[in-house]
Write a protein that holds these residues in place. Sequence first.
Motif, PDB file in Angstrom:
ATOM      1  N   ARG A  59       0.843  -1.192   0.000  1.00 10.08           N
ATOM      2  CA  ARG A  59       0.000   0.000   0.000  1.00 10.08           C
ATOM      3  C   ARG A  59       0.884   1.250   0.000  1.00 10.08           C
ATOM      4  O   ARG A  59       2.039   1.223   0.453  1.00 10.08           O
ATOM      5  CB  ARG A  59      -0.888   0.027   1.244  1.00 10.08           C
ATOM      6  CG  ARG A  59      -1.943  -1.069   1.301  1.00 10.08           C
ATOM      7  CD  ARG A  59      -2.699  -0.984   2.606  1.00 10.08           C
ATOM      8  NE  ARG A  59      -1.800  -1.115   3.749  1.00 10.08           N
ATOM      9  CZ  ARG A  59      -2.089  -0.723   4.992  1.00 10.08           C
ATOM     10  NH1 ARG A  59      -3.264  -0.162   5.252  1.00 10.08           N
ATOM     11  NH2 ARG A  59      -1.210  -0.895   5.963  1.00 10.08           N
ATOM     12  N   PRO A  60       0.342   2.358  -0.534  1.00 11.07           N
ATOM     13  CA  PRO A  60       1.106   3.604  -0.473  1.00 11.07           C
ATOM     14  C   PRO A  60       1.344   4.037   0.964  1.00 11.07           C
ATOM     15  O   PRO A  60       0.573   3.709   1.873  1.00 11.07           O
ATOM     16  CB  PRO A  60       0.225   4.602  -1.229  1.00 11.07           C
ATOM     17  CG  PRO A  60      -1.133   4.011  -1.271  1.00 11.07           C
ATOM     18  CD  PRO A  60      -0.957   2.529  -1.214  1.00 11.07           C
ATOM     19  N   ALA A  61       2.422   4.777   1.182  1.00 12.40           N
ATOM     20  CA  ALA A  61       2.762   5.234   2.531  1.00 12.40           C
ATOM     21  C   ALA A  61       1.620   6.029   3.156  1.00 12.40           C
ATOM     22  O   ALA A  61       1.401   5.959   4.364  1.00 12.40           O
ATOM     23  CB  ALA A  61       4.036   6.074   2.478  1.00 12.40           C
ATOM     24  N   ALA A  62       0.863   6.767   2.330  1.00 12.99           N
ATOM     25  CA  ALA A  62      -0.254   7.558   2.834  1.00 12.99           C
ATOM     26  C   ALA A  62      -1.332   6.685   3.460  1.00 12.99           C
ATOM     27  O   ALA A  62      -2.139   7.160   4.269  1.00 12.99           O
ATOM     28  CB  ALA A  62      -0.861   8.396   1.706  1.00 12.99           C
ATOM     29  N   LYS A 118       6.686   4.417  -1.333  1.00 17.82           N
ATOM     30  CA  LYS A 118       6.889   5.858  -1.190  1.00 17.82           C
ATOM     31  C   LYS A 118       6.608   6.579  -2.500  1.00 17.82           C
ATOM     32  O   LYS A 118       6.789   6.023  -3.590  1.00 17.82           O
ATOM     33  CB  LYS A 118       8.336   6.141  -0.764  1.00 17.82           C
ATOM     34  CG  LYS A 118       8.717   5.526   0.576  1.00 17.82           C
ATOM     35  CD  LYS A 118      10.183   5.809   0.902  1.00 17.82           C
ATOM     36  CE  LYS A 118      10.587   5.191   2.235  1.00 17.82           C
ATOM     37  NZ  LYS A 118      12.015   5.455   2.555  1.00 17.82           N
ATOM     38  N   ILE A 119       6.170   7.825  -2.395  1.00 19.43           N
ATOM     39  CA  ILE A 119       5.960   8.650  -3.582  1.00 19.43           C
ATOM     40  C   ILE A 119       7.256   8.701  -4.392  1.00 19.43           C
ATOM     41  O   ILE A 119       8.334   8.937  -3.850  1.00 19.43           O
ATOM     42  CB  ILE A 119       5.525  10.073  -3.185  1.00 19.43           C
ATOM     43  CG1 ILE A 119       4.129  10.048  -2.565  1.00 19.43           C
ATOM     44  CG2 ILE A 119       5.551  11.018  -4.382  1.00 19.43           C
ATOM     45  CD1 ILE A 119       3.715  11.363  -1.934  1.00 19.43           C
ATOM     46  N   GLY A 120       7.139   8.465  -5.708  1.00 20.69           N
ATOM     47  CA  GLY A 120       8.316   8.514  -6.578  1.00 20.69           C
ATOM     48  C   GLY A 120       9.071   7.210  -6.709  1.00 20.69           C
ATOM     49  O   GLY A 120      10.072   7.156  -7.426  1.00 20.69           O
ATOM     50  N   ASP A 121       8.606   6.136  -6.060  1.00 23.48           N
ATOM     51  CA  ASP A 121       9.232   4.830  -6.260  1.00 23.48           C
ATOM     52  C   ASP A 121       9.013   4.359  -7.694  1.00 23.48           C
ATOM     53  O   ASP A 121       8.063   4.770  -8.369  1.00 23.48           O
ATOM     54  CB  ASP A 121       8.623   3.787  -5.320  1.00 23.48           C
ATOM     55  CG  ASP A 121       9.168   3.859  -3.905  1.00 23.48           C
ATOM     56  OD1 ASP A 121      10.098   4.649  -3.662  1.00 23.48           O
ATOM     57  OD2 ASP A 121       8.655   3.126  -3.034  1.00 23.48           O
ATOM     58  N   VAL A 122       9.893   3.473  -8.172  1.00 24.68           N
ATOM     59  CA  VAL A 122       9.702   2.802  -9.454  1.00 24.68           C
ATOM     60  C   VAL A 122       9.358   1.350  -9.162  1.00 24.68           C
ATOM     61  O   VAL A 122      10.098   0.654  -8.458  1.00 24.68           O
ATOM     62  CB  VAL A 122      10.961   2.886 -10.340  1.00 24.68           C
ATOM     63  CG1 VAL A 122      10.779   2.068 -11.620  1.00 24.68           C
ATOM     64  CG2 VAL A 122      11.266   4.338 -10.696  1.00 24.68           C
ATOM     65  N   LEU A 123       8.226   0.896  -9.678  1.00 25.68           N
ATOM     66  CA  LEU A 123       7.745  -0.459  -9.445  1.00 25.68           C
ATOM     67  C   LEU A 123       8.280  -1.415 -10.501  1.00 25.68           C
ATOM     68  O   LEU A 123       8.255  -1.110 -11.698  1.00 25.68           O
ATOM     69  CB  LEU A 123       6.209  -0.474  -9.495  1.00 25.68           C
ATOM     70  CG  LEU A 123       5.546  -1.857  -9.528  1.00 25.68           C
ATOM     71  CD1 LEU A 123       5.715  -2.563  -8.183  1.00 25.68           C
ATOM     72  CD2 LEU A 123       4.079  -1.750  -9.904  1.00 25.68           C
ATOM     73  N   PHE A 124       8.745  -2.600 -10.051  1.00 22.10           N
ATOM     74  CA  PHE A 124       9.149  -3.671 -10.956  1.00 22.10           C
ATOM     75  C   PHE A 124       8.355  -4.923 -10.591  1.00 22.10           C
ATOM     76  O   PHE A 124       8.261  -5.279  -9.411  1.00 22.10           O
ATOM     77  CB  PHE A 124      10.643  -3.971 -10.827  1.00 22.10           C
ATOM     78  CG  PHE A 124      11.527  -2.806 -11.199  1.00 22.10           C
ATOM     79  CD1 PHE A 124      12.016  -2.674 -12.483  1.00 22.10           C
ATOM     80  CD2 PHE A 124      11.853  -1.840 -10.255  1.00 22.10           C
ATOM     81  CE1 PHE A 124      12.821  -1.596 -12.826  1.00 22.10           C
ATOM     82  CE2 PHE A 124      12.659  -0.765 -10.591  1.00 22.10           C
ATOM     83  CZ  PHE A 124      13.144  -0.636 -11.882  1.00 22.10           C
ATOM     84  N   VAL A 125       7.794  -5.589 -11.598  1.00 20.34           N
ATOM     85  CA  VAL A 125       7.044  -6.827 -11.371  1.00 20.34           C
ATOM     86  C   VAL A 125       7.645  -7.926 -12.235  1.00 20.34           C
ATOM     87  O   VAL A 125       7.712  -7.806 -13.466  1.00 20.34           O
ATOM     88  CB  VAL A 125       5.550  -6.660 -11.711  1.00 20.34           C
ATOM     89  CG1 VAL A 125       4.805  -7.983 -11.464  1.00 20.34           C
ATOM     90  CG2 VAL A 125       4.921  -5.553 -10.865  1.00 20.34           C
ATOM     91  N   ARG A 126       8.088  -8.991 -11.588  1.00 24.39           N
ATOM     92  CA  ARG A 126       8.648 -10.136 -12.314  1.00 24.39           C
ATOM     93  C   ARG A 126       7.547 -11.172 -12.540  1.00 24.39           C
ATOM     94  O   ARG A 126       7.085 -11.813 -11.603  1.00 24.39           O
ATOM     95  CB  ARG A 126       9.803 -10.748 -11.513  1.00 24.39           C
ATOM     96  CG  ARG A 126      10.416 -11.981 -12.171  1.00 24.39           C
ATOM     97  CD  ARG A 126      11.630 -12.499 -11.406  1.00 24.39           C
ATOM     98  NE  ARG A 126      12.155 -13.724 -11.994  1.00 24.39           N
ATOM     99  CZ  ARG A 126      11.945 -14.947 -11.498  1.00 24.39           C
ATOM    100  NH1 ARG A 126      11.212 -15.111 -10.390  1.00 24.39           N
ATOM    101  NH2 ARG A 126      12.445 -16.004 -12.106  1.00 24.39           N
TER     102      ARG A 126
END
Length: 365
Positions: free
Chosen positions: A220-223, A229-237
């Motif tokens: 879940r988002p930090a909020a 965190k805002i500005g993270d880059v997501l990677f899904v394998r």
Amino acid sequence: MTDQSGPLHRRLSQVKDFLTGDRMPTTIPWDPNCTTFPTRKELPKIDGAPDGAAWFWGEDDYIGRLNLLTPTRVAAAAKEITTGEIVPVNLPLHTPSTPGFAREPFAHEIKTLAENIAYDDIYHLNTQSGTQWDGFRHFAHVPSQLFYNFTRGADILGPASNLKCSIHHWSVHGISARGILLDYRTYANQNHISYDPYTPHGISYSELQACGRAQGVDIRPAAQGGDVKIGDVLFVRSGWVDKYNSLGEEERSKLALREHRHGQEDGQRYAGLQQEEAMLDWLHDCYFAAVAGDAPSFEAWPTMESYHLHEYILALWGMPLGEMLDLEKLAEKCRERGRWTFFFTSSPANCEGGVASHVNGTAIF
């Protein structure tokens, strides 16, 4: 663009921000240094834009969610570097040897400048034939035929073409952030979820949640109390690269050459994120700077819904979308270190007018 709230709403937001220490944008263009942003369901309407468009960074903005990569966030992301171990995430330029979606294969020539003394390279390539960023010129919001921030097809090609949403804007800004990996392929194997990455297996939000829990990550988002965190880059394998590496050249070619046509009967079929409301809310509300996967389409392809995730991610939200990244060594390093976040940097091509780019990406632990 219209102002996103009335005086009363702005005042209530200011009071809340003062009490909580948060800062939410109350005027357009948004201040990327804000600490909280509206959820997908809270997005205000923009005059002339499709519903759900998040074109709030300015009239001439063509980097979208990359605005979130402020000096403060990049400096915080750099603290992920503790051991200095480097993990590139790029497939060889000639991989896949036969690209899907009827794309041109990579070709390499060596040019002799002076025999035994000096040589040059000549590359012939489709920037989306391997490890790639889909740029904002790649995929429009289909019903409106609008690309990100009121960009149209006539801006991309033709006598009135210009540099709106050109890939070079990303290169000029730069991409450096905290990366977070969700290793769904390992989670699925450990939980007896059997699927072929060359089929449109949809990875649901609830499965990503369970995958995160197995890794010790609250997605879940930090909020909302989570770890993103805002500005993270997501990677899904998803396991597409793993499957590709296990196949012989004949089978790879046969699968890549499946007939490509629009609609649910498309012969190009790949596992990826599922098209669903929960997924849309999560991808939006986390305020990722970018998202990426190891499959040729990131989302399950073809879509069985009336929309594509590409429309939301690229056209409506302005969020870079990466495909066919080599996440095998990255997943191995994350498991070895028992951590799923790292520093990530990418150098898109500085090509004025460009649609897409190879990722040229590196994770650093």
